[in-house]
Scaffold this active site. Structure first.
Site, PDB file in Angstrom:
ATOM      1  CG  HIS A  32      -1.809   1.149   1.380  1.00  0.00           C
ATOM      2  ND1 HIS A  32      -3.163   1.076   1.130  1.00  0.00           N
ATOM      3  CD2 HIS A  32      -1.569   2.432   1.755  1.00  0.00           C
ATOM      4  CE1 HIS A  32      -3.716   2.271   1.335  1.00  0.00           C
ATOM      5  NE2 HIS A  32      -2.762   3.111   1.719  1.00  0.00           N
ATOM      6  CD  GLU A  33       1.640   3.456   3.668  1.00  0.00           C
ATOM      7  OE1 GLU A  33       1.774   4.521   3.027  1.00  0.00           O
ATOM      8  OE2 GLU A  33       0.650   3.235   4.397  1.00  0.00           O
ATOM      9  CG  HIS A  47       0.239   6.090  -0.711  1.00  0.00           C
ATOM     10  ND1 HIS A  47      -0.910   6.417  -1.399  1.00  0.00           N
ATOM     11  CD2 HIS A  47      -0.173   5.703   0.534  1.00  0.00           C
ATOM     12  CE1 HIS A  47      -1.961   6.245  -0.613  1.00  0.00           C
ATOM     13  NE2 HIS A  47      -1.545   5.805   0.559  1.00  0.00           N
ATOM     14  CG  HIS A 104      -5.994   6.257   0.499  1.00  0.00           C
ATOM     15  ND1 HIS A 104      -5.928   7.223   1.469  1.00  0.00           N
ATOM     16  CD2 HIS A 104      -4.972   5.404   0.771  1.00  0.00           C
ATOM     17  CE1 HIS A 104      -4.927   6.971   2.289  1.00  0.00           C
ATOM     18  NE2 HIS A 104      -4.326   5.878   1.883  1.00  0.00           N
TER      19      HIS A 104
END
EC number: 3.4.24.-
Length: 605
Positions: free
Chosen positions: A332-333, A336, A342
């Site tokens: 997830h990070e 980014h 998101h």
């Protein structure tokens, strides 16, 4: 005939936690020979390059085909820890004969697997649309393994976990839907489909070192499992992640690790920046920590900063026994860092599971939504990050070359992956040498295993400010990208060339919001004179500084959708440059943005 002895269990405590419903299986190794009959002799290794096992799930046979993840470690991989007197100890261990695999389920098109075979089989696999976990039962003199689904694991903490990245978003997600209608040019498609590489560095803080009872072997195995899962996830985006280093802060923390995730991220970013400056080696870095971040936050990263000198970092809380949960947060990070926001409520394309970029995490996630894929592609085409296109340099390689890991190393002429994965007509996958008569295997100036003729166009003009590149006839690689001189008018005088691009306010709005958007009215840009909220020219140590009246179109970018009168901007608390007008953008006749000021062309070009 294969014999297995499955039975149902009601509840059991496994390494990954308490499981209330599971099936016991005894995986049987399946001998594998190529269709030709006899295998070529291979160097003696502890772990085979490919393996197959068979076991039953719900009474049905399941055969995972597993292949060693040869790209898991870079060839110059290092491990660092600290002695009791604080001395740094760095080694370059031979890790190529490892036990971490990826693969698929036989006769299932939409299947996958990420398995470690170090001490039994441990990991997950997707079978008939469902994700299953497998783990050895650790019974004496037994090959018994437990297989279970995610919903059968009792939650350590039922509170949904969240990412620390918060930012304003546009009032609807319609522009993101519209981006799916875009048609990519052939040059854009080639760029998107090219293999991309992330050199990855992991630091483990002192709390995590102490949590695992100062056992560096246990920590290394956990990190390897995490990165193996990470690799499986990102292969779907055509990314290959090579672990270049693991650092364990066994004496004391090297950065200020606090419960405030933003403070920790900033401190870790500064540490990485100094380390990169000392080694002159770019990489993406993540800090794994056992500190409990404030609230339900378990991670934070800067948006769209993968190749940034300062912000190509993330911090991750090692909050769960389950590697699948922590690996989902790491993915997830990193998402980014790769420019992905998101997911919105409408982004549902991950089957029964949550998608990786979901705002809340209660279960593991292994796939990106279609929205995430579109946002990621838009980031790649807008920013063209160069660090992801570079394989590790041969001159950087310390360990022996490994044929089959997609990296062309010393002594190799090509590397197209394993014999099963290789799709090259020019490269011998078994030897990593060019086939007889071949001059090349890949590259913009390689066609049908031969160098293209001198003068053949290998890189088309991307826009008004670009120039074409042509093959030399002596190499498979296209010459270095060149472009028109900075300051020349472009796009019908809407902008001025800057480093091969034609930055305009309109193009930047489209890049952020999708099609059917325009630059906001001039009155919106006067907000940049306030030096607060969404309007400012620069930020330093958390303080926002206003723009001078002549510089208002060199601060925050303001866009509008259709006939909207709202002044829209996009911000990220972790990257003060996010959503700012790009350098070189035209801010008036004969003037461009430079260092957040609107200055005459002659001063900067």
């Amino acid at each position: 005939m294969l014999v297995v002895f499955p039975y149902q269990g009601s509840s059991i405590i496994l390494e990954s936690g308490n499981v209330n419903d599971y099936e016991v299986v005894y995986p049987q190794k399946v001998p594998s020979l190529p269709k030709g009959g006899v295998q070529n002799p291979q160097p003696e290794t502890k772990y085979e390059d490919t393996m197959q096992y068979e076991f039953h799930v719900n009474g049905e046979p399941v055969v995972p085909h597993l292949e060693k993840n040869k790209g898991l470690f870079s060839e110059d991989y290092t491990e660092t820890h600290y002695a009791s007197d604080g001395r740094e100890i760095t080694t370059s261990p031979s890790v190529q004969d490892h036990c971490y695999y990826y693969g698929y389920i036989q006769n299932e098109a939409d299947s996958s697997a990420a398995i470690s075979a170090c001490d039994g089989l441990k990991g997950h696999f997707k079978h008939q649309g469902e994700t299953y976990f497998i783990e050895p039962l650790k019974l004496s003199n037994s090959e018994a393994h437990a297989i279970y689904k995610d919903e059968n694991v009792e939650e350590e903490d039922e509170t949904p976990k969240i990412c620390g990245l918060t930012q304003t978003t546009w009032e609807s997600d319609e522009p993101f839907k519209n981006t799916s209608l875009l048609i990519y040019t052939p040059e854009q498609n080639r760029y998107l489909q090219a293999k991309k590489y992330i050199e990855f560095y992991v630091a483990v803080d002192n709390r995590m070192y102490r949590h695992y009872k100062r056992n560096k072997t246990v920590i290394k195995r956990r990190v390897y499992e995490l990165v193996n899962i990470l690799n499986t996830i990102f292969r779907r985006l055509n990314f290959y992640i090579a672990l270049i280093g693991l650092e364990i802060w066994s004496k004391r923390d090297k950065v200020n690790v606090q419960s405030d995730v933003k403070v920790t991220l900033k401190s870790f970013g500064k540490w990485r920046e100094k380390k990169v400056a000392a080694t002159q080696k770019e990489y993406n870095a993540q800090l794994l920590t056992r500190i409990d971040f404030n609230g339900n936050t378990v991670g934070l990263a800067a948006l769209g900063a993968l190749c940034s000198v300062k912000y190509s970092v993330a911090v991750i809380q090692d909050y769960s026994k389950r590697t699948s949960m922590v690996a989902s947060t790491m993915a997830h990070e990193m998402g980014h860092n790769l420019g992905i926001n998101h997911d919105r409520a409408s982004c549902t394309s991950c089957g029964s599971n949550k998608c990786i970029m979901s705002t809340k995490r209660t279960k593991p996630a292994y796939r990106f939504s279609s929205c995430s894929v579109r946002e990621h592609r838009r980031y790649l085409l807008r920013d063209r990050p160069q660090c992801i296109l570079n394989k590790p340099l041969i001159t950087d390689i310390v360990a022996p070359a490994i044929c089959g890991n997609y990296f062309v190393e010393v002594g190799e002429e090509c590397d197209c992956g394993s014999p099963r994965d290789c799709q090259s007509a020019c490269c011998n996958a078994a030897t990593c040498k060019l086939k007889h008569g071949a001059q090349c295997d890949s590259g913009e100036c390689c066609r049908k295993c031969k160098f293209k003729k001198a003068g053949a166009k290998c890189r088309a003009v991307k826009d008004d400010c670009d120039l074409p590149e042509r093959c030399t006839g002596r190499s498979a690689e296209c010459p270095t990208d060149i472009f028109r001189r900075n300051g020349l008018p472009c796009q019908n005088n809407q902008g001025y060339c800057y480093n091969g691009k034609c930055p305009t306010l309109t193009n930047q709005c489209i890049a952020f919001m999708g099609p059917n958007v325009k630059v906001s009215r001039d009155s919106c840009f006067t907000l940049n004179q306030r030096g607060k909220g969404c309007g400012y020219c620069r930020m330093q140590n958390g303080a926002k500084f206003p723009c001078a009246a002549k510089d208002i179109k060199c601060g925050k970018l303001f866009c509008k959708k259709r006939n909207s009168k709202i002044c829209n901007c996009l911000i990220s608390p972790d990257d003060p440059n996010y959503g700012m007008v790009e350098p070189g953008t035209k801010c008036g006749d004969g003037v461009v943005c430079s260092n957040r000021k609107c200055v005459k062309l002659q001063r900067v070009y």
